[in-house]
Design a protein around this motif. Structure first.
Motif, PDB file in Angstrom:
ATOM      1  N   GLY A 123       0.901  -1.189  -0.040  1.00 26.82           N
ATOM      2  CA  GLY A 123      -0.044  -0.042   0.173  1.00 26.82           C
ATOM      3  C   GLY A 123       0.741   1.282  -0.011  1.00 26.82           C
ATOM      4  N   ARG A 159      -1.746   4.155   3.834  1.00 31.43           N
ATOM      5  CA  ARG A 159      -1.747   3.385   5.140  1.00 31.43           C
ATOM      6  C   ARG A 159      -1.754   4.320   6.309  1.00 31.43           C
ATOM      7  N   VAL A 175      -3.174  -2.244   1.926  1.00 27.64           N
ATOM      8  CA  VAL A 175      -4.170  -1.830   1.109  1.00 27.64           C
ATOM      9  C   VAL A 175      -4.460  -2.983   0.183  1.00 27.64           C
ATOM     10  N   TYR A 220      -8.931  -2.480   2.803  1.00 29.35           N
ATOM     11  CA  TYR A 220      -7.786  -2.559   3.325  1.00 29.35           C
ATOM     12  C   TYR A 220      -7.776  -3.690   4.643  1.00 29.35           C
TER      13      TYR A 220
END
Ligand code: MLT
Length: 399
Positions: free
Chosen positions: A77, A82, A103, A249
């Protein structure tokens, strides 16, 4: 000769939502002028919010210029996303480091991929009715499944004392399909159970944004002890209308270890091998969801879906039909009237009032006799569908 994955032979012939789509398309072919009201699959009807659209446009422009262009991003990610997600948890009192946030391209993809972390010999506990992808993904990987049926008497909530010997535990709250929500005490009981057994909870938080009651937990990490036994999988699909855009996520705490192996580190290893990450453009769009403006805008859309759920709830109240969900959740789970089976009720609604819902049996055997409506449609369609339903059920009562 090559041996295929023979576990595919153990799956049902077709996936629930594919079967619904086929039946609906067949009806539509025969009745091309019929106005169908679709409240089956939980697909959103409202567009992405302006903050997301503007971030997506900006990111496309970035990709058009050498100075701002991005090639590969970090597999787990982009740091900006994040960090935005970790900060969002922080505002709710859950402290996470951005390295604990991964992610993904969406919760349903991730719920399948994450099984790479666990031996096929570890059994999976699936409280039912359940999102059918939990079962299918475990069947495909040859894992033993312990089905844990829930029922009306227990408010469709699973209790850990019924858990048996499984070490991979699926929990979904607010629940798909029942809309039932676990309170802190129940979630704590599951966390204690998992820690005592050395089990791992896969917590599906895809519908957390529908929780209004401040006493109810949005994340399993609001519960003490969860950092040593849980993985949380979440999605922007229902929260921010990303069903067609794809972004989600996963949170894996640094403390989560089994047999000396660190699951977060294993997932880093997995992602760096099996993924080249999610598109820069989408991650920019996703980050906009976590801004103040984005949060304000998505709340407006969520309000609209919640008012659809309220229309459904009040219709069923008037009809005296028992249901769960609709409050703190975008699904309504109702008992089929007249003792009908759930596919029979599906066929009846399709034929008589051209309303599409989801038969409860598709979420597990204990869903037979139950039916799910989704609140993600447009408000007019929802009102019209409920008016047609009310008229049909009153007519059935008179016949
Ligand atoms: C559902 O209708 O259960 C969901 O929309 C399916 C999904 O999220 O994939």
């Amino acid at each position: 000769m090559l041996i295929p994955n023979t576990h595919y032979g153990e799956l049902k012939d077709s996936y629930l939502f594919a079967r619904i789509a086929e039946k609906t398309a067949a009806y539509q072919r025969e009745h091309p002028d019929a106005r169908m009201l679709r409240m089956g699959i939980g697909d959103v009807s409202r567009p992405l919010c302006p903050a997301v659209i503007s971030a997506l446009h900006g990111a496309v422009e970035d990709q058009a210029r050498a100075e701002t262009f991005h090639g590969y991003l970090p597999e787990c990610g982009a740091p900006f996303l994040r960090e935005a997600i970790a900060a969002h948890y922080g505002r709710r009192g859950v402290s996470l480091s951005p390295e604990e946030v991964f992610v993904s391209s969406g919760a349903s993809d991730e719920l399948g991929h994450i099984l790479d972390l666990f031996s096929p010999e570890s059994a999976a506990l699936i409280p039912e009715p359940a999102y059918p992808a939990y079962v299918d993904a475990n069947v495909m990987s040859g894992r033993r499944i312990v089905h844990l049926p829930t029922d009306r008497a227990g408010g469709f909530l699973p209790e850990p004392d019924m858990a048996g010997d499984a070490d991979l535990i699926y929990l979904c709250s607010p629940n798909n399909p029942t809309g039932a929500v676990m309170d802190r005490a129940l979630l704590r009981a599951w966390v204690d159970h998992a820690n005592a057994r050395g089990a791992v909870i896969l917590f599906d938080a895809a519908y957390e944004a529908f929780i209004e009651d401040p006493a109810l937990p949005h994340s399993i990490f609001e519960i003490d002890g969860a950092r040593t036994c849980a993985i949380e999988i979440c999605s922007l699909s229902k929260t921010a209308g990303f069903t067609g855009t794809r972004l989600g996520y996963t949170v894996i705490p640094k403390e989560l270890e089994r047999r000396g192996m660190n699951l977060r580190d294993m997932w880093v290893r997995n992602r760096t091998t099996k993924s080249n990450g999610v598109s820069y453009i989408l991650q920019k769009g996703g980050a906009a969801v976590f801004t103040e403006e984005g949060q304000r805008q998505i709340r407006e859309t969520l309000k609209l879906y919640k008012s659809n759920a309220a229309v459904m709830g009040s219709t069923l109240d008037r009809l005296g039909i028992w249901y769960t969900g609709g409050k703190n959740a975008p699904y309504i789970w109702m008992e089929c009237p007249g003792g009908l089976g759930s596919w029979a009720f599906f066929d009846l609604l399709l034929r008589e009032i051209r309303v599409i819902g989801t038969p409860g049996e598709g979420f597990g055997r204990c869903g037979e006799g139950w039916f799910r409506f989704s609140a993600f449609g447009g408000p007019e369609d929802t009102r019209e569908a409920m008016a047609r339903l009310e008229e049909l059920i009153r007519r059935m009562g008179r016949e």
